[in-house]
Write a protein that holds these residues in place. Structure first.
Motif, PDB file in Angstrom:
ATOM      1  N   ASP A 475      31.873  91.785  49.443  1.00 13.45           N
ATOM      2  CA  ASP A 475      31.464  91.148  50.697  1.00 13.45           C
ATOM      3  C   ASP A 475      30.012  90.672  50.623  1.00 13.45           C
ATOM      4  N   ALA A 476      29.744  89.541  51.240  1.00  8.11           N
ATOM      5  CA  ALA A 476      28.363  89.067  51.298  1.00  8.11           C
ATOM      6  C   ALA A 476      27.537  89.954  52.230  1.00  8.11           C
ATOM      7  N   VAL A 477      28.032  90.165  53.451  1.00  6.99           N
ATOM      8  CA  VAL A 477      27.370  91.062  54.414  1.00  6.99           C
ATOM      9  C   VAL A 477      28.433  91.947  55.036  1.00  6.99           C
ATOM     10  N   GLU A 506      34.880  88.433  50.760  1.00  5.38           N
ATOM     11  CA  GLU A 506      34.801  88.064  52.176  1.00  5.38           C
ATOM     12  C   GLU A 506      33.342  87.838  52.534  1.00  5.38           C
ATOM     13  N   GLY A 507      33.108  86.927  53.474  1.00  3.83           N
ATOM     14  CA  GLY A 507      31.745  86.575  53.836  1.00  3.83           C
ATOM     15  C   GLY A 507      31.071  87.616  54.704  1.00  3.83           C
ATOM     16  N   PHE A 508      31.370  87.598  56.026  1.00  2.00           N
ATOM     17  CA  PHE A 508      30.820  88.556  56.980  1.00  2.00           C
ATOM     18  C   PHE A 508      31.928  89.499  57.409  1.00  2.00           C
ATOM     19  N   GLU A 509      31.665  90.799  57.321  1.00  2.00           N
ATOM     20  CA  GLU A 509      32.683  91.783  57.683  1.00  2.00           C
ATOM     21  C   GLU A 509      32.041  92.896  58.503  1.00  2.00           C
ATOM     22  N   ALA A 510      32.607  93.173  59.680  1.00  2.00           N
ATOM     23  CA  ALA A 510      32.087  94.215  60.569  1.00  2.00           C
ATOM     24  C   ALA A 510      33.139  94.539  61.618  1.00  2.00           C
TER      25      ALA A 510
END
Length: 583
Positions: A475-477, A506-510
């Protein structure tokens, strides 16, 4: 330099190696620092103790012997010369005056026997060491006047085995020379000296020790300051197998606060384990600091801070480079959140205010146990084998990038090789998130090429401003909690935050993603923005986000809070390559 406030009245109590006088005060007798109305050996003793931060002056104005507005070792030298060569040779007629025969018989003026020669053998004024030159079999000690001091006479240092120098009082030392088996130890009794720092000026020192930490700070009340002098190269190297007095290892090792500054170059080779270690705070305010380590490069327990927050030079001369074979690049390890009385403490964080930072690490590039804060600087991080690796776990290749939130690693690696990581506090079993683990980016240029997540945290991640260039095999973030992109409130300047993700799973994950501003460009193999998880094992199949040790919300495996994405502002461009991937 340590300063004390001026007291009211005629007496001035100060303690510093060099004091700048800002208020003109005229002394009755030049050099009469003890205020007894005469110049004597006692004045030299008091001024010497003052310069070593072990005493104070009753008349600070009289200590400025050359009148340049600064009290330093030059004034001490001039004062001692005055004692050895009296300035009043034209006064012999006084005892010949028939009208004043009582002058030589006055019992209140015993200062005559204290004049000239006594200071030549005074151990306090002559034996304060200000310079140490290392050699392979012995060290040379010198005082402020440039005269050699015998090792058995030195007052503020001790010498054992010829090349082990121990600093025992707050003072400032110049250090140079080359020694293949030496040590510089700072061991100041905090009871005897509850205030005061030790400043070590490195002026071309090459120090190696194969059986101990070459620089070891055992005790200091305030902090040990290592100043790397301009136009000098200094190298500190330890051995491959040893334990120091703290049952640990590190080329530069401190049990108390440690600060680095200056405009020279310091090369630290941690061949046994870590490069630079402090069990309290590490501050790197200036200098070109180059660390090569087997394990962690720079490890501070309470904090690691890079860039003086009060600096006015835009951190032009601040460079930090770290390379590790098996460990993290820069880390802070404290898990303490409160004192015994319940008062909150601020520990376990890494803060970067500026400078040029380059990290090439086997594990995490930057790791804060409780928080990481980036306020500026040019930061370049490369971990493990970078984003192009095909890592394996248990011998099986995993092209999807792993299981975010699983254990301490969100990668398919058996280790954590993230770019920037805020660990967070979990329960004793390590499965339920408790607090902290926050990651904040307020500015700077951050370039990360990592095998694991580029940016990862257990708590909230807040990307307020800055320019991020990210490439990863995962993941990027990633945040186990909430991710704020472009700040916590919508703004008008979308270019305040620029994020360019050129390669990721995946780019942004939260759990919850709030897109409030920013210019975001993402090329992903799977989802660009993911707050829901999915059957691809990148998140929980129950669509509730992740926690340490399993899928689910912050509270556990089957939390009931669904993921959320709020798009409130900014510009977003997402390019995905999988058939089942989502923008």
């Amino acid at each position: 330099m340590r300063k004390k406030k001026k007291t009211a009245g005629a007496a001035i109590a100060v303690s510093a190696a060099a004091l700048v006088l800002t208020v003109p005060v005229f002394a009755a007798v030049k050099g009469d620092v003890n205020g007894d109305g005469k110049l004597g050996a006692a004045d030299a003793v008091m001024l010497c103790k003052y310069l070593s931060t072990a005493g104070s002056l009753k008349d600070a104005a009289s200590a400025d012997y050359n009148g340049d507005g600064v009290i330093n070792a030059v004034d001490l030298t001039l004062l001692k010369r005055a004692l050895m060569t009296p300035e009043t040779p034209d006064q012999p007629e006084t005892p010949e005056n028939p009208e004043t025969p009582e002058t030589p018989e006055n019992p209140d003026t015993p200062e005559t026997p204290e004049q000239p020669g006594n200071t030549e053998t005074d151990p306090v004024s002559e034996n304060q060491v200000t310079a140490v030159t290392f050699a392979d079999k012995a060290v040379t000690l010198k005082n402020a006047a440039g005269n050699e001091v015998a090792a058995d006479k030195a007052e503020n240092v001790t010498v054992t085995n010829g090349t082990v120098v121990t600093v025992t009082q707050p003072c400032e030392l110049d250090l140079d020379g080359t020694c293949a088996n030496g040590q510089l130890c700072v061991n100041v009794d905090k009871t005897a000296y509850p205030e005061g720092q030790v400043t070590l000026n490195l002026r071309g020192l090459t120090l190696t020790n194969t059986s101990d930490s070459p620089i070891y700070v055992a005790s200091i009340a305030e902090e040990c300051v290592i100043t790397v002098k301009k136009d000098t190269v200094n190298t500190i190297t330890d051995g491959t197998d040893y334990k120091n007095a703290d049952e640990d290892a590190g080329a530069i090792y401190s049990c108390d606060d440690l600060k680095f500054k200056g405009k020279g170059t310091l090369i630290v080779n941690g061949k046994c384990a870590d490069g630079i270690v402090s069990k309290d705070d590490i501050k790197i305010w200036n200098g070109d600091i180059q660390v090569n380590a087997v394990d962690d490069g720079i490890r501070g327990k309470d904090s690691v801070r890079i860039g003086d927050p009060d600096a006015e030079d835009n951190y032009e001369s601040l460079k930090v480079s770290v390379k590790t074979e098996k460990g993290d690049g820069i880390k802070s390890t404290s898990t303490t959140t409160a004192k015994s009385d319940g008062t909150a403490v601020n520990q376990g964080f890494v803060r970067i205010n500026g400078g040029t930072i380059k990290i090439e690490s086997y594990l995490d590039g930057i790791q804060g146990e409780q928080a990481v804060e980036i306020n500026g600087g040019d930061i370049n991080i490369y971990t493990y084998q970078g984003s192009s690796t095909t890592a394996t776990t248990g011998g099986q290749a995993n092209p999807w990038g792993g299981f975010p939130g699983g254990g301490n690693s969100s990668s398919n690696l058996d280790v954590s090789a993230k770019g920037i990581k805020a660990v967070g506090i979990y329960d004793e079993t390590g499965t339920t998130y408790q607090s902290a683990g926050t990651l904040t980016v307020n500015g700077g240029t951050i370039t990360v090429n990592s095998t694991d997540d580029c940016l990862h945290c257990a708590g909230d991640a807040v990307l307020n401003a800055g320019k991020l260039k990210l490439s990863t095999n995962d993941d990027a973030v990633h945040s186990d909690s909430d991710l704020y992109v472009g700040g916590k409130t919508a703004g008008t300047d979308y270019k305040c935050l620029e994020v360019y993700v050129t390669n990721c799973y995946e780019g942004f994950e939260a759990v919850k993603i709030y897109q409030n501003n920013g210019n975001i460009y993402i090329i992903a193999r799977d989802d660009g923005y993911n707050a829901a998880g999915g059957s691809d094992n990148s998140g929980g199949g129950n669509n509730t986000g992740w926690n340490q040790g399993g899928w689910g919300g912050r509270g556990g495996m089957m939390g009931g809070s669904y993921g959320e994405i709020h798009l409130n502002g900014g510009i977003v461009s997402v390019n995905t390559s999988f058939q089942d991937a989502d923008g």
